[in-house]
Design an enzyme around this catalytic site. Structure first.
Site, PDB file in Angstrom:
ATOM      1  N   ASP A 127      71.729  25.128  21.802  1.00  0.00           N
ATOM      2  CA  ASP A 127      72.072  26.735  21.020  1.00  0.00           C
ATOM      3  C   ASP A 127      72.259  27.299  22.322  1.00  0.00           C
ATOM      4  OD1 ASP A 127      70.652  25.238  18.543  1.00  0.00           O
ATOM      5  OD2 ASP A 127      68.416  25.710  19.348  1.00  0.00           O
ATOM      6  N   ASN A 134      76.449  32.380  10.636  1.00  0.00           N
ATOM      7  CA  ASN A 134      76.614  31.035   9.662  1.00  0.00           C
ATOM      8  C   ASN A 134      75.279  31.377   8.670  1.00  0.00           C
ATOM      9  OD1 ASN A 134      78.532  29.131   8.666  1.00  0.00           O
ATOM     10  ND2 ASN A 134      78.207  27.823  10.055  1.00  0.00           N
ATOM     11  N   LYS A 169      72.037  15.545  14.778  1.00  0.00           N
ATOM     12  CA  LYS A 169      71.781  15.232  15.916  1.00  0.00           C
ATOM     13  C   LYS A 169      72.158  14.107  16.706  1.00  0.00           C
ATOM     14  CE  LYS A 169      72.727  19.233  19.032  1.00  0.00           C
ATOM     15  NZ  LYS A 169      73.555  20.550  19.167  1.00  0.00           N
ATOM     16  N   GLU A 219      66.489  21.960  20.842  1.00  0.00           N
ATOM     17  CA  GLU A 219      67.152  21.636  19.675  1.00  0.00           C
ATOM     18  C   GLU A 219      66.329  23.205  19.635  1.00  0.00           C
ATOM     19  OE1 GLU A 219      70.454  22.172  17.797  1.00  0.00           O
ATOM     20  OE2 GLU A 219      70.103  21.036  19.397  1.00  0.00           O
ATOM     21  N   ASP A 220      67.064  24.048  19.035  1.00  0.00           N
ATOM     22  CA  ASP A 220      66.453  25.037  17.715  1.00  0.00           C
ATOM     23  C   ASP A 220      64.538  25.523  18.421  1.00  0.00           C
ATOM     24  OD1 ASP A 220      68.415  24.494  16.434  1.00  0.00           O
ATOM     25  OD2 ASP A 220      67.946  23.346  14.672  1.00  0.00           O
TER      26      ASP A 220
END
Length: 760
Positions: free
Chosen positions: A166, A291, A98, A140-141
């Site tokens: 996200d 995904n 990232k 993030e995440d």
């Protein structure tokens, strides 16, 4: 994909991360650290001055430190990609990735911070404590619903932007793709029925974005692993899901899919069945974003709905919903205006910018990066590609504008157009130095003929000329080939309306052109039959005749073929008239530390002293076109008379001629290339040289040496070439090389479009 292919891909990915050094990041100093003086400024005692300024005014941190361009990517590793809760340490490759994307796409510096903390409130405390270090935070995440808690606490307590990519990054790109999908389908936000699977952070954020864009809440049907989110349900509920609860006795996706206009999937593979798609409305919009395996494959969708508009999260299908279209640029705009938050207005500005860009003609750079794909706005091209260089200018400026208008910009910009131009310059390295050339070109309208009019690069330049310049393009090419390539590239130009087209196979001007060629060349062994044959097959000769007859002002050729082959026809038709003759080829190499001009790269293999003199004078004249004062070094194999070589003798003779001419620019020779570029070295070898510091023009005594220097700088030092510029021809012709890009060709067009009086 078989087992062997999977293993090959796996090992390739591991090798990428391990070699030649582990990881994807490093830290580099931005200030010199070569001596004690540098150390005293960078650290004690000089650093205290910067500390005191920031103590007196905290806003000065953006002036004296890297904070204003520094983002933290923070994760606890509880929801990493499709891998789940793998922990903070295992998430580090993703966070490093990232950070690399921030740097690559928006030149934002970034530290990845992986935190061993699963309690959302404690994690929020840790993030808030980082505020003095960073200009913005990218969460993030982090699993749902913890991510909602962390973001809310941080946004309430921190005075810098906090953005959970996200959630909001996905929502922005989905919003842009859906905007254009509705545009293609001819539908309105307020009229559509949305069915969504996935009640996680991204799914909820996407639905909230659709509401902001105009979807009615009562038209949204949210399903998760337990079925429809409905009023009265208690299993696996949170306030974010409850906001979309329907008062219905329906309980499954299969029951609510009838008549849906948009399916939004952020769940898992195989959730949506073909028979469900068949019961959606006509021309359904399917966003299957799970995904790596989507809720339904595009092939299965098209088996029941051939007119469906489809997006996925995968790069091997059209319309990949990829957060990289958003997050680097929304942070770029936010940082540049000192935004205190990333609000709804900024996010919608980002949506509109991305959507609008996809509706424009595709950039040449994006087309080059995605060769073989048809990048024309429509069902298979709803959003731009990540490597479209226009994204930073369009999206970041839209975000900055929204931040200023919504009152969250601590450092508002005075000139938004200048800001956007600066962003474009950060992508197009030639933009700054080419500015005076483009400005000069805008003062007149010149007719420019392109010998290789069927080349896609030429077609893209013709499109840019119509949109951005006053010059008029003429293309030489077969009409059916030109038209098919225009359509394949998704361009909007049309012959006769936007450009003139010369058809070498059949054109009303053919007789006049071959007779003009014969008239010029019949005492050089050209017969009528040969003149007819050349003017039927040789597009460079056709273009040169067009300029010779006055049907065009300048010829550009050379996108394929050998330089001297093209030069032969240009010299035949346009040389030796009005005092014009090829003097030399000049290449501008744009390097990290500034421009460097190199000549003669193509014309005179072993120039005479007189030809070297002409090259030096021509180089100085053309360098001034770019607003640069020339400092010319004449380079050879000898250095200030230390070697009795052929190149040294020719160079010394050229210097003697130059010294009699009373020239108004600095030149020096003969010398080796290192002495030309290193003033301290040159001073040791030859004290009192006329040059001060590094030369910015290198004129060589052979094309082999000049061409070698040019190619090494272009390939190994990543120099960006503008040119070659054909000197001595009064701007009537320029010969490029086959490696030229569409951007480079546009730069050459601006040079060709500049009236001679601007640089003579």
């Amino acid at each position: 994909m078989d087992k062997e292919e999977r293993e090959t891909l796996r090992q390739g990915a591991l090798d990428y991360h391990e070699f030649p050094r582990p990881g994807k990041l490093e830290i580099r100093a931005t200030k010199p650290m070569a001596n004690g003086r540098d150390l005293a400024r960078a650290y004690s005692p000089g650093v205290a001055e910067a500390c005191l300024e920031i103590k007196n005014d905290p806003a000065d941190a953006a002036r004296y430190t890297a904070r204003g361009n520094l983002v933290a990517v923070v994760s606890n590793g509880t929801a990493v990609l499709g891998l789940g809760n793998i922990g903070a340490l295992a998430s580090k490759p993703v966070m490093e990735g990232k950070a690399v994307l921030f740097k690559k796409f928006a030149n934002i510096d970034c530290f990845d911070i992986e935190v061993n903390e699963s309690d959302p409130e404690k994690l929020a405390d840790i993030v808030c404590a980082l505020e003095p270090t960073f200009g913005a935070i990218n969460l993030e995440d982090i699993k749902a619903p913890d991510c909602f808690i962390v973001e809310q606490i941080c946004r309430e307590r921190m005075g810098i932007p906090v953005f959970h990519d996200d959630q909001h990054g996905t929502a922005i790109v989905v919003g842009a793709a859906a905007t254009n999908a509705l545009h293609v389908a001819g539908k309105e936000w307020a009229d559509i029925k949305v069915v969504s699977t996935g009640g996680g952070a991204a799914g909820i954020a996407c639905l909230n974005m659709l509401l902001k864009l105009g979807v009615k809440r009562e038209n949204v049907w949210l399903c998760d692993i337990h079925g429809l989110v409905h009023e009265g349900r208690t299993e696996d509920m949170n306030p974010q899901k409850a906001a979309f609860a329907q008062a219905s006795d329906k309980r499954t996706l299969d029951e609510v899919i009838d008549g849906a206009d948009l399916f939004l999937g952020l769940s898992g593979p195989g959730v949506l069945k073909p028979e469900m798609v068949a019961r959606m409305c006509a021309q359904p919009i399917i966003f299957a974003l799970a995904n790596p395996n989507p809720e339904i494959t595009p092939d299965d969708v098209r088996s029941v709905a051939p007119d469906a508009i489809i997006a996925t999260g995968r790069s091997d299908f059209p319309n990949q919903v990829n957060n990289v279209l958003c997050f680097p640029f929304i942070f770029r705009g936010a940082l540049d205006v000192g935004a205190t938050e990333i609000n709804d207005a900024m996010q919608i500005g980002c949506v509109e910018g991305i959507a609008e860009l996809a509706r424009q003609t595709t950039s040449a750079e994006a087309a080059a990066a995605y060769q073989g794909e048809k990048l024309t706005f429509g069902p298979d091209y709803l959003i731009p590609k990540p490597f479209d260089p226009r994204l930073i200018g369009v999206v970041a400026s839209a975000v900055a504008k929204a931040a200023m208008e919504s009152g969250v910009a601590a450092r508002p910009l005075e000139d938004l157009d200048a800001y956007r131009a600066k962003l474009d310059q950060s992508v197009y390295r030639s933009a700054l130095i080419m500015r005076p050339v483009f400005e000069a070109a805008s003062t007149a309208t010149r007719r420019i003929v392109f010998a290789e009019g069927e080349d896609e690069r030429v077609l893209r330049v013709a499109q840019a000329m119509v949109q951005e310049m006053t010059d008029i393009p003429t293309l030489i090419g077969r009409p059916e080939v030109v038209q098919s390539r225009i359509e394949r590239a998704g361009l909007k130009i049309k012959p006769d309306r936007d450009f003139d087209l010369i058809n070498p196979e059949s054109d009303a001007r053919y007789r006049d052109y071959w007779q003009s060629y014969l008239e010029k060349m019949q005492r050089n062994g050209v017969t009528p039959d040969l003149a007819r044959a050349i003017l039927r097959t040789n597009t460079t000769a056709i273009g040169a005749v067009a300029v010779y007859r006055g049907d065009a002002d300048s010829l550009i050729c050379g996108t394929f073929g050998q330089y001297l082959w093209h030069l032969n026809y240009i010299s035949q038709l346009l040389g030796n008239t009005d005092g014009l003759h090829p003097v030399g080829a000049l290449s501008l190499m744009i390097m990290e530390d500034g421009p460097l001009f190199i000549a003669d790269t193509h014309v005179h293999a072993m120039p005479t002293p007189e030809q070297i003199v002409e090259t030096v004078i021509g180089t100085a004249r053309h360098v001034r076109r770019f607003g640069v004062e020339p400092k010319v070094a004449i380079c050879s194999s000898s250095q200030f008379g230390n070697l009795d070589s052929d190149s040294g003798r020719r160079t010394r003779a050229a210097m003697q001629i130059l010294d009699t001419m009373g020239l108004d620019f600095t030149y020096e020779g003969e010398m080796l290339t290192d002495a030309a570029l290193d003033g301290e070295l040159r001073e040791r070898i030859y004290p009192g040289s006329r040059l001060e510091g590094a030369a910015n023009c290198l004129v060589y005594s052979s094309t082999d040496a000049a061409g070698t220097a040019r190619n090494i700088l272009k390939v190994k030092a990543r120099g960006l070439e503008v040119g070659p510029i054909l000197m001595g021809m009064g701007n009537k012709a320029h010969i490029v090389t086959p490696s030229i890009t569409a951007r480079g060709l546009l730069n050459m067009t601006a040079l060709a479009g500049t009236p001679v009086h601007h640089y003579s």
